[in-house]
Design a protein around this motif. Structure first.
Motif, PDB file in Angstrom:
ATOM      1  N   UNK A  17     -21.201   6.130 -14.887  1.00 54.22           N
ATOM      2  CA  UNK A  17     -21.676   4.807 -14.493  1.00 54.22           C
ATOM      3  C   UNK A  17     -23.128   4.874 -14.043  1.00 54.22           C
ATOM      4  N   UNK A  18     -23.492   5.920 -13.293  1.00 52.55           N
ATOM      5  CA  UNK A  18     -24.883   6.066 -12.851  1.00 52.55           C
ATOM      6  C   UNK A  18     -25.817   6.183 -14.047  1.00 52.55           C
ATOM      7  N   UNK A  19     -25.424   6.966 -15.049  1.00 50.90           N
ATOM      8  CA  UNK A  19     -26.244   7.122 -16.245  1.00 50.90           C
ATOM      9  C   UNK A  19     -26.422   5.784 -16.959  1.00 50.90           C
ATOM     10  N   UNK A  20     -25.328   5.037 -17.087  1.00 50.94           N
ATOM     11  CA  UNK A  20     -25.385   3.718 -17.728  1.00 50.94           C
ATOM     12  C   UNK A  20     -26.269   2.768 -16.915  1.00 50.94           C
ATOM     13  N   UNK A  21     -26.097   2.768 -15.594  1.00 48.99           N
ATOM     14  CA  UNK A  21     -26.852   1.871 -14.734  1.00 48.99           C
ATOM     15  C   UNK A  21     -28.354   2.185 -14.797  1.00 48.99           C
ATOM     16  N   UNK A  22     -28.718   3.463 -14.715  1.00 51.42           N
ATOM     17  CA  UNK A  22     -30.131   3.821 -14.764  1.00 51.42           C
ATOM     18  C   UNK A  22     -30.730   3.552 -16.147  1.00 51.42           C
ATOM     19  N   UNK A  23     -29.932   3.708 -17.198  1.00 52.27           N
ATOM     20  CA  UNK A  23     -30.401   3.347 -18.536  1.00 52.27           C
ATOM     21  C   UNK A  23     -30.663   1.859 -18.651  1.00 52.27           C
ATOM     22  N   UNK A  24     -29.757   1.059 -18.072  1.00 51.17           N
ATOM     23  CA  UNK A  24     -29.925  -0.388 -18.083  1.00 51.17           C
ATOM     24  C   UNK A  24     -31.169  -0.790 -17.293  1.00 51.17           C
ATOM     25  N   UNK A  25     -31.375  -0.179 -16.134  1.00 56.27           N
ATOM     26  CA  UNK A  25     -32.557  -0.484 -15.325  1.00 56.27           C
ATOM     27  C   UNK A  25     -33.824  -0.113 -16.087  1.00 56.27           C
ATOM     28  N   UNK A  26     -33.822   1.040 -16.733  1.00 56.41           N
ATOM     29  CA  UNK A  26     -34.990   1.456 -17.515  1.00 56.41           C
ATOM     30  C   UNK A  26     -35.286   0.450 -18.618  1.00 56.41           C
ATOM     31  N   UNK A  27     -34.258   0.038 -19.358  1.00 57.82           N
ATOM     32  CA  UNK A  27     -34.472  -0.893 -20.468  1.00 57.82           C
ATOM     33  C   UNK A  27     -35.006  -2.236 -19.989  1.00 57.82           C
ATOM     34  N   UNK A  28     -34.493  -2.738 -18.871  1.00 54.66           N
ATOM     35  CA  UNK A  28     -34.980  -4.019 -18.346  1.00 54.66           C
ATOM     36  C   UNK A  28     -36.443  -3.898 -17.915  1.00 54.66           C
ATOM     37  N   UNK A  29     -36.785  -2.821 -17.218  1.00 54.68           N
ATOM     38  CA  UNK A  29     -38.167  -2.644 -16.768  1.00 54.68           C
ATOM     39  C   UNK A  29     -39.096  -2.442 -17.963  1.00 54.68           C
ATOM     40  N   UNK A  30     -38.669  -1.615 -18.933  1.00 52.41           N
ATOM     41  CA  UNK A  30     -39.525  -1.295 -20.084  1.00 52.41           C
ATOM     42  C   UNK A  30     -39.731  -2.506 -20.987  1.00 52.41           C
ATOM     43  N   UNK A  31     -38.642  -3.205 -21.317  1.00 52.85           N
ATOM     44  CA  UNK A  31     -38.731  -4.332 -22.248  1.00 52.85           C
ATOM     45  C   UNK A  31     -39.003  -5.658 -21.543  1.00 52.85           C
ATOM     46  N   UNK A  32     -39.147  -5.629 -20.231  1.00 49.91           N
ATOM     47  CA  UNK A  32     -39.431  -6.850 -19.481  1.00 49.91           C
ATOM     48  C   UNK A  32     -40.886  -7.258 -19.514  1.00 49.91           C
ATOM     49  N   UNK A  33     -41.712  -6.506 -20.199  1.00 50.55           N
ATOM     50  CA  UNK A  33     -43.142  -6.808 -20.368  1.00 50.55           C
ATOM     51  C   UNK A  33     -43.854  -7.017 -19.033  1.00 50.55           C
ATOM     52  N   UNK A  34     -43.572  -6.153 -18.079  1.00 49.75           N
ATOM     53  CA  UNK A  34     -44.258  -6.216 -16.794  1.00 49.75           C
ATOM     54  C   UNK A  34     -43.678  -7.239 -15.837  1.00 49.75           C
TER      55      UNK A  34
END
Length: 95
Positions: A17-34
């Motif tokens: 779950x931690x791996x999934x959660x941190x992956x989700x956080x990374x994707x939102x920050x990365x693809x959130x365009x700042x």
């Protein structure tokens, strides 16, 4: 020595779950365009984080579908072997 049936000695998140959660956080920050920083996304309510992630995934899927359909609708591209150039192409001519 105490033995725990669950294998975990505290009430926390599983490694998967931690791996999934941190992956989700990374994707939102990365693809959130700042628009998002890591701390804000980490502290988001879970339902809002999942909603935001799903919206980003849906947007990127639509964007990829549009790009693939536009590239396939443009027709086939011509492959040129520069070792044996075709006779119908003259030097300096656009293909």
């Amino acid at each position: 020595m105490l033995r725990f049936l669950s294998g975990l000695r505290f009430f926390g998140l599983t490694p998967e779950y931690r791996l999934h959660m941190f992956g989700m956080i990374h994707d939102i920050v990365y693809h959130g365009n700042g628009g998002f920083d890591w701390y804000t996304v980490y502290n988001m309510p879970i339902w809002l984080r999942k909603f935001t992630y799903k919206k980003i995934v849906d947007f990127l899927n639509k964007k990829n579908e549009a790009a693939s359909s536009s590239s396939s609708s443009q027709g086939s591209t011509r492959q040129i072997d520069f070792a044996k150039p075709p006779s119908d192409i003259k030097p300096g001519e656009r293909v």
